[in-house]
Design an enzyme around this catalytic site. Structure first.
Site, short mmCIF file in Angstrom:
data_model
loop_
_atom_site.label_atom_id
_atom_site.label_comp_id
_atom_site.label_asym_id
_atom_site.label_seq_id
_atom_site.Cartn_x
_atom_site.Cartn_y
_atom_site.Cartn_z
N GLU A 299 0.86 -1.19 0.00
CA GLU A 299 0.00 0.00 0.00
C GLU A 299 0.88 1.23 0.00
O GLU A 299 1.78 1.34 0.84
CB GLU A 299 -0.80 0.06 1.31
CG GLU A 299 -2.13 -0.62 1.30
CD GLU A 299 -2.81 -0.44 2.66
OE1 GLU A 299 -2.72 0.66 3.25
OE2 GLU A 299 -3.40 -1.41 3.13
N ASP B 52 -5.38 8.69 11.09
CA ASP B 52 -4.00 8.29 11.35
C ASP B 52 -3.47 8.85 12.66
O ASP B 52 -3.75 9.99 13.02
CB ASP B 52 -3.11 8.76 10.19
CG ASP B 52 -3.28 7.86 8.97
OD1 ASP B 52 -3.11 6.64 9.13
OD2 ASP B 52 -3.59 8.38 7.89
N TYR C 293 -10.79 -5.32 4.45
CA TYR C 293 -9.79 -4.76 5.37
C TYR C 293 -10.43 -4.67 6.76
O TYR C 293 -11.21 -3.75 7.02
CB TYR C 293 -9.39 -3.38 4.86
CG TYR C 293 -8.19 -2.72 5.53
CD1 TYR C 293 -8.00 -2.78 6.90
CD2 TYR C 293 -7.26 -2.02 4.78
CE1 TYR C 293 -6.91 -2.17 7.50
CE2 TYR C 293 -6.18 -1.40 5.36
CZ TYR C 293 -6.01 -1.48 6.73
OH TYR C 293 -4.93 -0.87 7.32
#
Ligand code: PLP
Lengths: 259, 397
Positions: free
Chosen positions: A50, A61, A173
């Site tokens: 990725e 994040d 995912y």
């Protein structure tokens, strides 16, 4: 469901049918020698990689990837710059681009999808684009042959997980915990539960990421999951200026733990 | 035509939506369901109205500014949100959300703040209702609004610095969302403006609708009609939407005023950040630009999606003013009316002052969203630089 299996899904299925566990490292595009790091990760046994296109406001994040985003942007990284370089690399494994929706939206969805396809990028992950909002993008991505990987999280009902599994491409995912990306001391119990719930629901490869920070944690989650995504631990090496060698060394350790 | 109906799927025309990490989708759905049920529940509404009256001091007065009106050659009316408890309109929204949080069984409030007014209001409601409270604030804003930081701490809240990016409101929102992703089971994200993912823009508007509802009645009593123009400053846009909501279905001209350094509509193009699609200051690659304004509460590159919609359909217009014009307006209102405004609503006065010729003779209703106490130190640094204050109004190096 589309009958065609894209290159990312094919690579992950191939690993599984050989009895193995898939390893997908994440690294931030535009940060240091990231192209070298990509190649090193592939050489060290990644099944796919990725590449993050840095964004100014990476809301899912944690501090490590935030810092990587900031540094890459300060060094002049642009979406087109990252994608151009990616197109010139041939690392021998499928690539997925991970970025925030505004980058694709500003580009123009159809144009973004076709640039990904032209640069040989197999898949896209847009973590702030949930199922309900994904329609315009998945239409463009499907038309261009780009696999859109959707995230599944511990907060989703089974009914919702079912819809996510039906719409995701490449793999599903599984997010390992409630929280932002980053390395934790221990694997969250929710990571294994997530993998179990998804495995019962789909034949697609189930990979777990977010909070998988050590080879031991990857091994633990992959007792159930088909593979692991490793982000912050890899990016930490890049921030520490370890260069491609350090990234390759770390990815190799994850590879050995999973084999 | 009903312009401000309940947004279907969180959409205001082409804007709005729910662009959040997957983890937060169920939290947004839970909140939407809880708000729908509470808003339809007379007991909840009664409890909120009691708090708004007995605790916050509503209704807020309408003040006719005789001296300023004469000076500007128009008829200026102020909706006095500055007189609410905690000093701004923010308390309307926060009391509603805090009651809702309790109703949902949450024990902790998370909030972002720019000028600190929303943070102070949230810390206040948390103290009142016995909830834990964490407020994220840009590190730069903590310096220029130090008084509000201490107020929040006095009220028992923990103030955490957002140290990334421009270290202002945008970054505080990022941190609050990151917190919420990890704590959504126990925490309610008490968002401070009409922005973010559905249901926030709609819910926060409904909670501020009281401003416009009261003002319409007050204007009709005073003027016998709606004002000709309704104006308010716009950061995320909550005080503006609140007052616009009372007049949007009538004929009054609606004017939002943005800072030149944070003019989402003036300088932005559609984009997606912080959960919704709206006008956004961004570069050609889609990176969000850092706003730069004298006013911490308006120092934001985006705007709530309903404002983008009102601009797109031409129902409201959006003007921008410079920091210097704002400082002049801040002094003007202080001297001419004995009201020290917050820097945020001073933006609206700055526009009125600039547009006075066009507005000559007309009745202009201005939402005075907050009082200036919090800005006195910063203004002392700017207007009396050798007074010894360390108030600073430019980004620190
Ligand atoms: C007094 C005052 N007015 C306006 C604002 C801006 O918010 P909004 O645009 O949501 O009304 C703030 C924010 O801190 C404020 O303190």
């Amino acid at each position: 469901m589309s009958a065609e299996v894209g290159p990312l899904e094919a690579a992950l299925r191939a690993r599984r049918s050989r009895g193995g566990k898939a390893l997908v490292p994440y690294l931030t595009g535009g940060l240091g020698d990231w192209q070298g790091a990509l190649a090193a990760a592939a050489d060290a046994g990644a099944d796919a990689v990725e590449v993050g296109i840095p964004f100014s406001d990476p809301v899912i994040d944690g501090p490590v990837i935030q810092q990587a985003n900031d540094r890459a942007l300060a060094a002049g990284a642009t979406p087109l710059g990252v994608l151009d370089s990616v197109g010139r690399l041939d690392i021998g494994v499928p690539l997925a681009v991970m970025t925030y929706y505004n980058i694709a939206f500003r580009f123009g969805l159809e144009r973004f999808a076709s640039v990904l396809a032209d640069q040989g990028v197999a898949a896209a992950i847009l973590p702030d684009l949930p199922l309900e909002e994904a329609g315009p993008w998945t239409e463009a991505a499907d038309a261009a042959g780009v696999e859109t990987v959707l995230l599944a999280t511990p907060t989703a009902s089974d009914e919702r997980l079912g819809r996510i599994c039906a719409r995701t491409r490449g793999f599903v995912y599984g997010v390992g915990l409630l929280g932002v990306t980053g390395v934790r001391d221990e694997l969250a119990a929710s990571a294994v539960v997530m993998a179990e719930r998804l495995k019962q629901m789909t034949d697609l490869p189930v990979l777990v990421g977010v909070g998988v920070g050590t080879p031991e944690q990857a091994e633990e989650v992959c007792r159930v999951a088909d593979g692991a995504v490793v982000g912050s631990a890899v990016v930490r090496r890049m921030l520490d200026d370890g260069g491609p060698m350090a990234v390759g060394e770390l990815v190799g350790r994850f590879r050995r733990a999973l084999d | 035509m009903v312009i401000m109906a309940e947004p279907v799927g969180g959409r205001f025309g082409d804007f709005g939506g729910r662009f959040v990490p997957e983890t937060l989708v169920p939290a947004c759905e839970e909140l939407e369901a809880a708000f729908c049920s509470a808003w339809a529940d007379q007991e909840f509404r009664g409890e909120l109205n009691r708090l708004l009256a007995d605790y916050a001091g509503r209704p807020s007065p309408l003040t006719e500014c005789h001296r300023l009106s004469e000076e500007l050659g128009l008829r200026l009316l102020l909706k006095r949100e500055d007189l609410n408890h905690t000093g701004s309109h923010k308390i309307n929204n926060v009391l509603g959300q805090a009651l809702l949080a309790v109703r949902m069984g949450k024990t902790r409030l998370v909030a972002e703040t720019g000028a600190g007014q929303h943070g102070v209001a949230t810390a206040t409601a948390a103290a009142l209702l016995g909830l834990d409270c964490v407020v994220y604030m840009g590190e730069f804003d903590m310096e220029r609004q130090a008084l509000n930081v201490f107020r929040m701490q006095l009220l028992g809240a923990e103030v955490r610095a957002a140290v990334s990016g421009s270290r202002t409101l945008k970054d505080a929102i990022n941190e609050a969302m990151r917190d919420w992703v990890a704590t959504m089971e126990s925490s309610h994200y008490c968002l401070g403006s009409v922005m973010g993912p559905h249901p926030y823009p709609w819910m926060v508007r409904e909670l501020h609708r009281v401003i416009g509802d009261e003002a319409r009645e007050q204007c009709r009593r005073l003027l016998g009609k709606d004002p000709d123009v309704v104006t308010a400053c716009v950061g995320g846009g909550s005080n503006a939407i609140g007052i616009f909501s009372g007049f949007v279905d009538g004929d009054a001209e609606l004017v939002g005023v943005e800072p030149a350094g944070g003019a989402a509509i003036g300088r932005g193009v559609p984009g997606v950040v912080h959960g919704s699609k709206s006008f956004l200051m961004q570069d050609e690659h889609g990176q969000v630009l850092e706003a730069e304004s004298i006013s911490a509460g308006l120092d934001y590159p985006g705007i709530g999606p309903e404002h983008s919609h009102l601009a797109a359909i031409g129902r409201a217009t959006y003007e921008s003013v410079t920091d210097d014009e704002v400082v002049a307006a801040f002094e003007l209102m202080s001297r001419a009316e004995g009201i020290i405004p917050a820097l945020e609503p001073a933006h609206a006065l700055a526009w009125v002052s600039r547009a006075r010729e066009k507005l000559a003779g007309r009745a202009v209703l201005l939402n005075l969203s907050g009082r200036g106490d919090k800005d006195v130190d910063q203004m002392m640094g700017r207007l009396k630089p050798d007074s010894g204050s360390d108030g600073d109004d430019g980004p620190m190096g």
